[in-house]
Design a protein around this motif. Sequence first.
Motif, short mmCIF file in Angstrom:
data_model
loop_
_atom_site.label_atom_id
_atom_site.label_comp_id
_atom_site.label_asym_id
_atom_site.label_seq_id
_atom_site.Cartn_x
_atom_site.Cartn_y
_atom_site.Cartn_z
N PRO A 16 0.79 -1.24 0.00
CA PRO A 16 0.00 0.00 0.00
C PRO A 16 0.82 1.28 0.00
CG PRO A 16 0.21 -0.78 2.23
CD PRO A 16 0.99 -1.75 1.37
N HIS A 17 2.11 1.20 -0.27
CA HIS A 17 2.98 2.35 -0.11
C HIS A 17 3.61 2.77 -1.45
CE1 HIS A 17 2.43 1.10 3.99
NE2 HIS A 17 3.17 0.01 3.83
N VAL A 18 4.06 4.03 -1.51
CA VAL A 18 4.67 4.57 -2.72
C VAL A 18 6.04 5.15 -2.37
CG1 VAL A 18 4.48 6.27 -4.59
CG2 VAL A 18 2.43 5.12 -3.73
N LEU A 19 7.05 4.76 -3.13
CA LEU A 19 8.40 5.29 -2.96
C LEU A 19 8.72 6.23 -4.11
CD1 LEU A 19 11.30 5.26 -1.67
CD2 LEU A 19 11.80 3.33 -3.20
N VAL A 20 9.21 7.42 -3.79
CA VAL A 20 9.59 8.41 -4.79
C VAL A 20 11.07 8.70 -4.62
CG1 VAL A 20 9.09 10.68 -5.78
CG2 VAL A 20 7.28 9.43 -4.58
N HIS A 30 9.84 7.75 -14.40
CA HIS A 30 9.41 6.40 -14.73
C HIS A 30 8.69 5.83 -13.51
CE1 HIS A 30 12.27 6.73 -18.10
NE2 HIS A 30 11.57 5.77 -18.65
N VAL A 31 7.51 5.30 -13.74
CA VAL A 31 6.73 4.69 -12.67
C VAL A 31 6.86 3.18 -12.81
CG1 VAL A 31 4.45 4.42 -11.63
CG2 VAL A 31 5.14 6.63 -12.60
N VAL A 32 7.48 2.56 -11.81
CA VAL A 32 7.73 1.13 -11.84
C VAL A 32 6.61 0.42 -11.09
CG1 VAL A 32 9.32 -0.73 -11.23
CG2 VAL A 32 10.22 1.50 -11.94
N GLN A 33 5.88 -0.42 -11.82
CA GLN A 33 4.81 -1.24 -11.24
C GLN A 33 4.92 -2.64 -11.84
OE1 GLN A 33 1.61 1.44 -12.44
NE2 GLN A 33 1.28 2.03 -10.31
N GLY A 34 5.12 -3.62 -10.99
CA GLY A 34 5.34 -4.97 -11.49
C GLY A 34 6.63 -5.03 -12.29
N LEU A 35 6.56 -5.57 -13.49
CA LEU A 35 7.74 -5.72 -14.34
C LEU A 35 7.85 -4.62 -15.38
CD1 LEU A 35 7.57 -9.59 -14.92
CD2 LEU A 35 8.95 -8.34 -13.24
N THR A 36 7.09 -3.55 -15.21
CA THR A 36 7.04 -2.49 -16.20
C THR A 36 7.46 -1.15 -15.61
OG1 THR A 36 5.18 -3.62 -17.27
CG2 THR A 36 5.57 -1.33 -17.89
N GLU A 65 10.25 -4.28 -1.02
CA GLU A 65 9.15 -5.14 -1.41
C GLU A 65 7.80 -4.64 -0.89
OE1 GLU A 65 10.13 -9.04 -0.12
OE2 GLU A 65 11.94 -9.18 -1.37
N ASN A 66 7.81 -3.71 0.04
CA ASN A 66 6.57 -3.17 0.58
C ASN A 66 6.05 -1.99 -0.24
OD1 ASN A 66 6.17 -4.69 3.23
ND2 ASN A 66 8.30 -4.04 3.37
N PHE A 67 6.75 -1.63 -1.30
CA PHE A 67 6.31 -0.54 -2.17
C PHE A 67 5.91 -1.13 -3.52
CE2 PHE A 67 9.06 1.40 0.95
CZ PHE A 67 8.41 2.59 1.27
N SER A 68 4.61 -1.14 -3.80
CA SER A 68 4.15 -1.69 -5.08
C SER A 68 4.37 -0.70 -6.21
CB SER A 68 2.67 -2.05 -4.99
OG SER A 68 1.88 -0.92 -4.65
N THR A 69 4.58 0.57 -5.88
CA THR A 69 4.81 1.61 -6.89
C THR A 69 6.08 2.36 -6.55
OG1 THR A 69 2.44 1.88 -7.35
CG2 THR A 69 3.90 3.71 -7.96
N LEU A 70 6.98 2.45 -7.51
CA LEU A 70 8.19 3.26 -7.39
C LEU A 70 8.12 4.37 -8.43
CD1 LEU A 70 10.92 0.44 -7.28
CD2 LEU A 70 9.71 1.44 -5.34
#
Length: 277
Positions: free
Chosen positions: A55-59, A245-251, A209-214
């Motif tokens: 549930p977290h976002v890393l910038v 660039h927004v990293v989500q999963g393998l993209t 691993e606790n950040f689903s969005t980078l």
Amino acid sequence: MTHKPTAPTPNIPEALRLSDPGVREQLQALPDSLVLIGWTTDGQPVCADLDAEAPHVLVCSATGGGTTTVLRTLTAQLLHHGAHALVLDLKRSSHQWTHGLPGVTYCPGIADIHDALVGLQAELVRRIDHINQHGDADDLPRLTVVLEDADATLHSLARHWNTVREKSDPKTSPAVTAIEELLFAGRQARMHVLLAGHLNRPFGLEARENFSTLVLGRVTTGTWKRLAPHIDTIPKGNTHPGRVHVVQGLTAHPTQVLLMTDAEAAAWVTTTAAEEN
């Protein structure tokens, strides 16, 4: 998770602002669990889904790369939907726009940040107890921790604790422990971390691993490899304002970030449904 409603424009804009055609409508259409980060090169919205996966976002970006802008834009959207926010602003200047806004606790000094995080740990325990009794946390407001300049803040918290702790106290700052526990247990308690930093010590790479969005701006190749080692091809850096660039999963999505000024963010927080329409 990438949320892809119909986008109002076919190409990535040079800048994306709240006043641009279609942007307000897009924000209004999103459920409260989704926050709009920006648009991709094919004109598709990129969102972080705080109810899916971590549930977290890393910038992360070099100085001047827009980390504060991203945190401001995401925080304003969450507050607009009624979330509460704990804003930890060690620089005392990055998020003054949140002063006086409903649901916001603003902490500018290291002692205030320490005390707020210790209280946060108690709130996490309270929410988990609530879930155990009632089965879920749907009736609790979202609570967002906005952690600007995370690496410096964590270092300052450790030094602060060394100056105030008693001999019988644990060596590790309870404020640092509170953040770590929140990263691992926040999802079930509707508690989220929006963190700007590199995830250096004391957490280590397992915290990634606790950040689903980078959201990665102008970062070095080494930082890419450390934060997103699963991305096979490291994208080229871009100095265009708001381009990340927004990293989500393998993209890794090339994205133009939604830019909100301090005044726009504060106004969006207090905008009512009637004003939206």
